[in-house]
Design a protein around this motif. Structure first.
Motif, mmCIF file in Angstrom:
data_model
loop_
_atom_site.group_PDB
_atom_site.id
_atom_site.type_symbol
_atom_site.label_atom_id
_atom_site.label_comp_id
_atom_site.label_asym_id
_atom_site.label_seq_id
_atom_site.Cartn_x
_atom_site.Cartn_y
_atom_site.Cartn_z
ATOM 1 N N ARG A 119 -4.243 3.525 -9.392
ATOM 2 C CA ARG A 119 -5.209 4.453 -8.813
ATOM 3 C C ARG A 119 -6.619 4.085 -9.297
ATOM 4 O O ARG A 119 -6.790 3.597 -10.401
ATOM 5 C CB ARG A 119 -4.899 5.886 -9.229
ATOM 6 C CG ARG A 119 -3.556 6.371 -8.722
ATOM 7 C CD ARG A 119 -3.304 7.802 -9.172
ATOM 8 N NE ARG A 119 -1.960 8.219 -8.894
ATOM 9 C CZ ARG A 119 -1.531 8.694 -7.729
ATOM 10 N NH1 ARG A 119 -2.366 8.811 -6.720
ATOM 11 N NH2 ARG A 119 -0.280 9.050 -7.565
ATOM 12 N N ASP A 120 -7.597 4.361 -8.451
ATOM 13 C CA ASP A 120 -8.982 4.101 -8.832
ATOM 14 C C ASP A 120 -9.566 5.294 -9.586
ATOM 15 O O ASP A 120 -8.865 6.276 -9.851
ATOM 16 C CB ASP A 120 -9.830 3.732 -7.604
ATOM 17 C CG ASP A 120 -9.950 4.861 -6.584
ATOM 18 O OD1 ASP A 120 -9.683 6.038 -6.915
ATOM 19 O OD2 ASP A 120 -10.334 4.557 -5.443
ATOM 20 N N LYS A 132 -8.169 11.541 -14.334
ATOM 21 C CA LYS A 132 -8.659 10.361 -13.628
ATOM 22 C C LYS A 132 -9.344 9.426 -14.616
ATOM 23 O O LYS A 132 -9.970 9.876 -15.571
ATOM 24 C CB LYS A 132 -9.642 10.770 -12.531
ATOM 25 C CG LYS A 132 -8.992 11.583 -11.441
ATOM 26 C CD LYS A 132 -10.023 12.069 -10.446
ATOM 27 C CE LYS A 132 -9.388 13.017 -9.454
ATOM 28 N NZ LYS A 132 -10.386 13.675 -8.618
ATOM 29 N N SER A 181 1.298 5.626 0.196
ATOM 30 C CA SER A 181 0.826 6.986 0.420
ATOM 31 C C SER A 181 2.041 7.871 0.223
ATOM 32 O O SER A 181 2.940 7.895 1.060
ATOM 33 C CB SER A 181 0.272 7.129 1.833
ATOM 34 O OG SER A 181 -0.065 8.467 2.067
ATOM 35 N N GLN A 200 0.868 -1.176 0.000
ATOM 36 C CA GLN A 200 0.000 0.000 0.000
ATOM 37 C C GLN A 200 0.901 1.221 0.000
ATOM 38 O O GLN A 200 1.981 1.200 0.564
ATOM 39 C CB GLN A 200 -0.911 0.011 1.231
ATOM 40 C CG GLN A 200 -1.892 -1.140 1.265
ATOM 41 C CD GLN A 200 -2.887 -1.059 0.122
ATOM 42 O OE1 GLN A 200 -3.322 -0.007 -0.266
ATOM 43 N NE2 GLN A 200 -3.229 -2.206 -0.431
ATOM 44 N N ASP A 255 -7.489 7.920 -6.213
ATOM 45 C CA ASP A 255 -6.871 7.473 -4.962
ATOM 46 C C ASP A 255 -5.978 6.259 -5.213
ATOM 47 O O ASP A 255 -6.349 5.355 -5.968
ATOM 48 C CB ASP A 255 -7.950 7.101 -3.942
ATOM 49 C CG ASP A 255 -8.770 8.297 -3.499
ATOM 50 O OD1 ASP A 255 -8.234 9.427 -3.522
ATOM 51 O OD2 ASP A 255 -9.945 8.110 -3.133
ATOM 52 N N PRO A 256 -4.807 6.210 -4.550
ATOM 53 C CA PRO A 256 -3.918 5.050 -4.713
ATOM 54 C C PRO A 256 -4.567 3.764 -4.210
ATOM 55 O O PRO A 256 -5.238 3.759 -3.181
ATOM 56 C CB PRO A 256 -2.702 5.401 -3.857
ATOM 57 C CG PRO A 256 -2.786 6.865 -3.609
ATOM 58 C CD PRO A 256 -4.239 7.222 -3.676
ATOM 59 N N LYS A 293 -11.344 7.613 -8.650
ATOM 60 C CA LYS A 293 -11.304 8.869 -7.906
ATOM 61 C C LYS A 293 -9.888 9.463 -7.872
ATOM 62 O O LYS A 293 -9.692 10.555 -7.386
ATOM 63 C CB LYS A 293 -11.797 8.648 -6.476
ATOM 64 C CG LYS A 293 -13.266 8.264 -6.399
ATOM 65 C CD LYS A 293 -13.710 8.107 -4.971
ATOM 66 C CE LYS A 293 -13.498 6.675 -4.556
ATOM 67 N NZ LYS A 293 -13.974 6.334 -3.225
#
Length: 160
Positions: free
Chosen positions: A52-53, A22, A7, A5, A57-58, A55
């Motif tokens: 990333r999705d 996106k 960040s 994961q 987001d990772p 949105k």
């Protein structure tokens, strides 16, 4: 290949015109990159990427060393390893629609069939990539600028 994961906080600023677009709902976006470091007799190569999705987001990331000595000396082959590794992981994660962004325009054009290579290692890598691409319902491979690919670039520089 390590999967973890992620960040990341990237230092510096990016002009608004350089912000990554996106993906659509149900799509996953992969920003992939590669790195070759060291001197002539001590080259090290690695590849990695960040998923990333829709949105932005990772979801997860990956990074791996290139172990084959012949491949370490060919940046284009390392490019292909990076994309192949991302495609393999995307399938393992169950993705059906993938959008890959890569900062090597030459690699993007070659994978998309817009230019050719006569290097046997490159041809072999392309066959592996095309076999994986056929397993997705939808796939886009596009070029991005190095400045918008900093998270993936950062991952490839992790000392493994």
């Amino acid at each position: 290949m390590g999967v973890f994961q992620v960040s990341l906080k990237i230092k510096g600023s990016i002009d608004k015109s350089q912000i990554n677009e996106k993906p659509e709902y149900s799509w996953t976006k992969l920003n992939a990159d590669r790195s070759i470091t060291g001197g002539r007799n001590n080259l090290k190569a690695s590849f990695g990427g960040i998923f990333r999705d829709y949105k932005g987001d990772p979801i997860c990331a990956y990074v791996s060393k290139v172990l084959h000595p012949q491949d370490v000396h060919n940046i284009f082959v390392v490019d292909l390893w990076g994309i192949w590794g991302g495609l393999k992981l995307a399938l393992e994660l169950g993705n059906k629609s993938i959008w890959i962004e890569f900062d090597s325009l030459s690699a993007v054009k070659t994978i998309n069939g817009e230019q050719q290579s006569h290097n046997p290692r490159v041809k072999c890598g392309l066959v592996w990539i095309w076999e994986l691409l056929n397993k997705f319902d939808n796939c886009i491979i596009s070029h991005t600028w190095r400045e918008t690919n900093r998270a993936a670039d950062y991952l490839t520089k992790i000392d493994l």
